[in-house]
Design a protein around this motif. Structure first.
Motif, PDB file in Angstrom:
ATOM      1  N   ASP A  19      14.243  -3.800   8.801  1.00 36.75           N
ATOM      2  CA  ASP A  19      16.000  -3.650   8.625  1.00 36.75           C
ATOM      3  C   ASP A  19      16.426  -2.434   9.143  1.00 36.75           C
ATOM      4  O   ASP A  19      17.531  -2.136   9.438  1.00 36.75           O
ATOM      5  CB  ASP A  19      16.479  -3.918   7.169  1.00 36.75           C
ATOM      6  N   GLY A  20      15.474  -1.409   9.758  1.00 33.44           N
ATOM      7  CA  GLY A  20      15.975  -0.422  10.471  1.00 33.44           C
ATOM      8  C   GLY A  20      15.889   0.937   9.557  1.00 33.44           C
ATOM      9  O   GLY A  20      16.138   2.062  10.067  1.00 33.44           O
ATOM     10  N   ALA A  45       9.889   0.710  -2.067  1.00 31.83           N
ATOM     11  CA  ALA A  45      10.660   0.648  -0.871  1.00 31.83           C
ATOM     12  C   ALA A  45      10.523  -0.186   0.456  1.00 31.83           C
ATOM     13  O   ALA A  45      11.470  -0.600   1.255  1.00 31.83           O
ATOM     14  CB  ALA A  45      11.349   1.929  -0.613  1.00 31.83           C
ATOM     15  N   LEU A  46       9.119  -0.282   0.561  1.00 32.05           N
ATOM     16  CA  LEU A  46       8.510  -0.996   1.750  1.00 32.05           C
ATOM     17  C   LEU A  46       7.942  -2.301   1.408  1.00 32.05           C
ATOM     18  O   LEU A  46       7.633  -3.120   2.393  1.00 32.05           O
ATOM     19  CB  LEU A  46       7.216  -0.115   2.276  1.00 32.05           C
ATOM     20  N   ARG A  47       7.573  -2.602  -0.067  1.00 32.47           N
ATOM     21  CA  ARG A  47       7.123  -4.115  -0.227  1.00 32.47           C
ATOM     22  C   ARG A  47       8.143  -5.025   0.335  1.00 32.47           C
ATOM     23  O   ARG A  47       9.341  -5.179  -0.069  1.00 32.47           O
ATOM     24  CB  ARG A  47       6.991  -4.029  -1.579  1.00 32.47           C
ATOM     25  N   GLY A  48       7.595  -6.048   1.275  1.00 34.13           N
ATOM     26  CA  GLY A  48       8.089  -6.935   1.730  1.00 34.13           C
ATOM     27  C   GLY A  48       9.378  -7.007   2.642  1.00 34.13           C
ATOM     28  O   GLY A  48      10.157  -7.611   3.099  1.00 34.13           O
ATOM     29  N   ARG A  49       9.330  -5.683   3.131  1.00 35.54           N
ATOM     30  CA  ARG A  49      10.184  -5.270   4.177  1.00 35.54           C
ATOM     31  C   ARG A  49       9.725  -4.923   5.487  1.00 35.54           C
ATOM     32  O   ARG A  49      10.316  -4.432   6.619  1.00 35.54           O
ATOM     33  CB  ARG A  49      10.710  -3.845   3.708  1.00 35.54           C
ATOM     34  N   GLY A  50       8.485  -5.573   5.678  1.00 33.73           N
ATOM     35  CA  GLY A  50       7.994  -5.580   7.245  1.00 33.73           C
ATOM     36  C   GLY A  50       8.424  -6.215   8.027  1.00 33.73           C
ATOM     37  O   GLY A  50       9.361  -7.327   7.712  1.00 33.73           O
ATOM     38  N   PRO A  51       8.065  -6.220   9.310  1.00 30.41           N
ATOM     39  CA  PRO A  51       6.797  -5.320   9.998  1.00 30.41           C
ATOM     40  C   PRO A  51       7.255  -3.783   9.708  1.00 30.41           C
ATOM     41  O   PRO A  51       8.514  -3.537  10.041  1.00 30.41           O
ATOM     42  CB  PRO A  51       6.535  -5.976  11.354  1.00 30.41           C
TER      43      PRO A  51
END
Length: 100
Positions: A19-20, A45-51
């Motif tokens: 999401d930038g 904060a990074l879980r499921g927010r990839g790549p």
């Protein structure tokens, strides 16, 4: 008393989520840490927010200094981080202003 990490080189790194948004962290082994993040372990904060994309990494040295750099970088606005990341010279100059 020596710790498991004394004498080792710490790195600060910046990751861009899908999401930038930018995430800043520290690690002894950035590649291994990114694999952990990609597997959903570690920072919520990074879980499921990839790549996830590694935007920057800088060798810092001692753990105490790495923690101070991470904290200072996390206090910057997204626009300030983007400006520093776009110009490595500016990032080096900013890092040089930090106590350490």
């Amino acid at each position: 008393m020596a710790t498991r990490t004394s004498g080792k080189t710490w790195w600060v790194y910046v990751v861009r989520r899908a999401d930038g948004a930018l995430y800043t962290g520290i690690a002894l082994d950035v590649a291994r840490r990114l694999l952990q993040h990609g597997a959903g372990r570690g920072a919520k904060a990074l879980r499921g927010r990839g790549p996830l994309e590694l935007v920057c990494r800088r060798r810092i040295g001692a753990l105490g200094l790495a923690l101070r750099v991470e904290r200072a970088m996390k206090r910057l606005s997204k626009a300030e981080k983007e400006r520093l990341l776009a110009a490595p010279r500016l990032l080096r100059a900013w890092l040089a202003t930090l106590p350490g």
